[in-house]
Write an enzyme that holds these catalytic residues in place. Structure first.
Site, PDB file in Angstrom:
ATOM      1  N   LYS C 192       0.837  -1.210   0.000  1.00  0.00           N
ATOM      2  CA  LYS C 192       0.000   0.000   0.000  1.00  0.00           C
ATOM      3  C   LYS C 192       0.877   1.267   0.000  1.00  0.00           C
ATOM      4  O   LYS C 192       0.544   2.261  -0.660  1.00  0.00           O
ATOM      5  CB  LYS C 192      -0.915   0.000   1.232  1.00  0.00           C
ATOM      6  CG  LYS C 192      -1.745   1.267   1.414  1.00  0.00           C
ATOM      7  CD  LYS C 192      -2.639   1.561   0.219  1.00  0.00           C
ATOM      8  CE  LYS C 192      -3.729   2.569   0.513  1.00  0.00           C
ATOM      9  NZ  LYS C 192      -3.434   3.681   1.347  1.00  0.00           N
ATOM     10  N   GLU C 199       1.160   6.835  -6.588  1.00  0.00           N
ATOM     11  CA  GLU C 199       0.070   7.818  -6.683  1.00  0.00           C
ATOM     12  C   GLU C 199       0.617   9.247  -6.676  1.00  0.00           C
ATOM     13  O   GLU C 199       0.200  10.083  -7.480  1.00  0.00           O
ATOM     14  CB  GLU C 199      -0.875   7.586  -5.493  1.00  0.00           C
ATOM     15  CG  GLU C 199      -2.017   8.543  -5.338  1.00  0.00           C
ATOM     16  CD  GLU C 199      -2.681   8.334  -3.958  1.00  0.00           C
ATOM     17  OE1 GLU C 199      -3.101   7.188  -3.683  1.00  0.00           O
ATOM     18  OE2 GLU C 199      -2.751   9.278  -3.156  1.00  0.00           O
TER      19      GLU C 199
END
Lengths: 330, 330, 330, 330
Positions: C192, C199
């Site tokens: 993650k 991102e």
């Protein structure tokens, strides 16, 4: 003063020599007996092991640890902590991570042992030029060690004074002589860490500049826009009156003078902890550090043939455009 | 409508095919006769040379040039300018530098010839998915060509509408169907250039992320902090509901599914003009473009064994610290 | 299955809702009583405190902690560790640093309590789209929790299958449904973390590209080379058939459609731990991460009026060139 | 020798003064009559306009143009080209783009006029320290001008010789005296451009390092890991024996000594053409220049309140996570 030195490598040995040249005495220990013998020849007292070293020092003892940062230094300091008495002082002159200094100082304090962290710049030139030192620890202890630091430091030398600085105003005069009590434990290594971070950035700036000069006769360029520069002469010229004069440029010029192709170097470049920790400190403080990071990453990249990331790029390019990359450089 | 196509490579050929599938007609020319024959089989009119092509078009003629950007395209447009008549239209669908568009449009205008620049994204997938087009040129001329652009564009397809956008409000509906009249001459290629600049940045972001995952079991890490990740499954997972879903991720996942090691790729990565011109545009505008630049430089670096700059670094390190870099990666 | 949820913010509350919609039951606790009441209305069992929550669960209990990473999560898990019994399971669904997971799992194991770390992407859209989950922990425990993860995940939906992937070949089918058992403890949050690192890079690539488009009509440019682009239409066009389509582009397009000037945003941009830890992981692995770092630093810089570094630059410029910088932007 | 100087700003005026101090004579012109008068007082011959200046020079004439690069310099050289005769020499000592030098030299050659490009470093200190000069042009012409360059250059001074360099070996001795015939037309400004590119990188490396030191007592850090450093003393210390000694560090130290807060500087930092052209040269050559680019972008960013890109980031963050950024820094 008397000092005990553990670790007689390039740095440790010369520190002892410079101290002795300035009238201090030293007992020395290294795993390598020949290193000990060499120093004994130069006037130091040799020790067979750490316990022996401590016996040869008069309390309160000062032990300078000059070993590779990490487990070796850590283990040595643990050993020392079991053997030293209240009032003794450990100096860690290696490239230790500053948070380790904070932890160690707190822990040694419980035993009454003082801990001083010293970041040392000057490399192989320190014996002659003196060592630029950044020191962390208790004010009184650093003061007590001043004869040692003062002897090791380069002194004012022929460096021109900074306009506006007059130490007779009550300013700390140590910086003018090339050493600094930077703050409490860890402060010395913190400042040394930033010193090295800057060093990486400076080096990479020169490296990129010379790279562009070197490739100015690339065949990818139009013929009438190519230059075949003499990098040695360019570097030499920049040493005189230009804005980018520096000691690093002096060293680069010397290397280019020996061999303009730098044929002895593969281009594989190591990095050490300080460059990495500098980035971590920047991130902790939320300070943008684009140049210092890029300088570090250039070294990482220099040590790989190709990254997996580059293969990912080629795979995507084939995926969307049918591009097939040429075979690699032969 | 009728179109003349010069250049029947991967892009040009499929553009003609997609046009013919949508009821348009085409005369085609390519230096490679087999490329012409293949299109003739699919229903196009073949031409033996540019003059022949122009004879096979009904005035006012529309000639689409789909050739490698640079001298080849430039020369072809020069040739065309000598053969076309007032009212004819040249479309440059290649990856031309936008300032060249401005220059050409001005010059062709003097002869009454219209010039339209079209940046085309969609690569090898365009025949099926349609081509995303960014168009520069005179408003009326772009409008006149609308049947062609409309046929080539992907259309709304099953892309969900953007919340708040309702083209019935009088908005230009072309973007919703995947093409754009971006502005006067050069605007199409400018927008396409930025598209590719962004593409480089996106690709490099994924590349670095997967690189860190790949190296998470590096022997440099403490054993208890290593992971041996399945990159294929990670990529597949991210395709579903994550913030970083994208077509580029889809392509990456497909490549990793074929071979998680990406063994067919060397890691040598080409770049094309748009990535470079994007940086130049940023510099002209004084806009910081750290990520887009770093993405470009990663490709430059991928194509070198070592840089001269890296040797400069090693030379300095030896100069100040006596460091001798290890032999290069075997 | 039955789950206990601690933390009913944006994420925690919707996770419970999505679970209940899929036939699971939940007991819930939050410091904010209104958050508890809202969930009770939706069918959950409310708890007055953590002890009460645990009483309302049938052993072996599953407690999902969905709180801000750091001291709050750490304290809650410490509290739980004193109250849970052997065989119970703690799930940390927040954005915890992966090395904390390793530490916690080891420590909870001594008490027979299992620990599962879940990185969750999907944000405010998760309730409808499902949550993309990256999971770390013991194989058997993750398997036991599968009904929960399967219900939360987005499922295959209308995402087109990856060419070459066929889960009937014996492949783990979870990634195709949007969740992943990434490896042992910490692996979920590690993956993650990299997701978020990527991102940041993707976002910055778009941001720089749109910035260059926006400034294409800067007065610093020659008049005949300026463009006044419609960013909304450009973004909309790129959503269709271009190489850079993505969910992030969809969101950008929606924002530009609402207001092409983005007047509601100051340009002050927060960052969270994952972006920072990604860089630290890259540094630990000696992986160059130029783009991901630059993306992080752009956020750091966005939050400062000026850096001290910039003043240093001006001071040097005055020193060597007598340059006096203009007064700051009015 | 006799020289005509056009442009009597900070650089031009002092160049004339240094020449006259070394026995040369000069006729001078500037739009600003007071600048002319000041030089006349110092011994120069004043001119009322360019034609007057040329009349006051004995053929073959040497005219040094020291004006802002760009249209002003270009226009002046055009004017000169109409007035000079075969055998005359134009020197452009400004910061001209090197490709303009190539163009001009070719064009002036047709009229028999020689063109010499000189990149000059030394800034406001040149009058005393001498000017470091990088010269491009025809070998014989540069040689003919040697008395001028030799007088302007800093000379060997007290700069220590580079080990291994002995100009008695037949080496060009000019670099040792601080000036360089770098190659044909444009070479002088190319080398000066890279000099400035490197300068940007060096400056940014120091800037980031001091920024991290400055923020080491940020409230975002744990209390026990904060330091309140004395930047003035740190800089002073680094001037002595450290690896990062340089003239730029000397200047920084002087500025910090005057005011450790650098309160007179806003942090708004200009850039000039050379930093930008350096990046363009790197891109033309496909040389990665991460550090030099980042240094340039830091200046771009320093001049904006916020970028549009930052607003794009906030808009996306709200889109996927519902994040609302705090109000901007008060």
């Amino acid at each position: 003063m008397q000092i005990g030195m553990i670790g007689l490598g390039r740095m440790g040995g010369n520190i002892v020599r410079r101290l002795m040249r300035n009238g201090h005495t030293a007992a020395v220990y290294d795993r390598d007996e020949r290193a000990v013998s060499a120093l004994v020849t130069d006037g130091a007292v040799g020790a067979a092991d750490i316990e022996d070293l401590l016996r040869k020092l008069t309390p309160p003892r000062v032990v300078w640890v000059m070993l590779p940062a990490g487990p070796i230094t850590e283990g040595t300091i643990e050993t020392l902590s079991g053997l030293l008495s209240a009032g003794d002082i450990i100096i860690d002159g290696g490239n230790t991570f500053w948070k380790d200094d904070i932890r160690r100082a707190r822990w040694l304090k419980q035993r009454g042992v003082h801990y001083v962290d010293v970041g040392t710049s000057g490399g192989v030139w320190g014996l002659e030029r003196g060592y630029c030192m950044m020191i962390g620890g208790e004010k009184e202890i650093v003061k007590r060690l001043d004869p040692i630091f003062s002897a090791l430091a380069p002194g004012e030398g022929d460096i021109s004074p900074t306009p506006g600085r007059d130490d007779r105003d009550g300013r700390d005069s140590r910086p003018t002589r090339g050493y600094l009590h930077a703050g409490p434990s860890g402060a010395g290594h913190f400042v040394k860490m930033i010193h090295n971070g800057i060093e990486y950035g400076l080096m990479q700036a020169y490296a990129e500049g010379f790279d562009i000069l070197k490739n100015a006769n690339s065949e990818a360029l139009p013929k009438e826009e190519r230059y075949n520069f003499d990098l040695t002469d360019i570097a030499e010229t920049w040493r005189r009156g230009s804005v980018i004069t520096s000691w690093l440029l002096d060293l680069t010029t010397a290397a280019l003078t020996r061999d303009p192709q730098l044929g002895d170097y593969t281009g594989y470049v190591e990095d050490s902890g300080e460059g990495r920790w500098t980035i971590m400190a920047a991130i902790d403080e939320a300070v943008p550090a684009d140049v210092l990071s890029a300088a570090l990453y250039a070294r990482f990249r220099s040590r790989r043939d190709h990254t997996f990331g580059e293969k990912i790029l080629s795979a995507m390019r084939q995926g969307f455009g049918g591009h097939v990359e040429p075979k690699d450089r032969a």
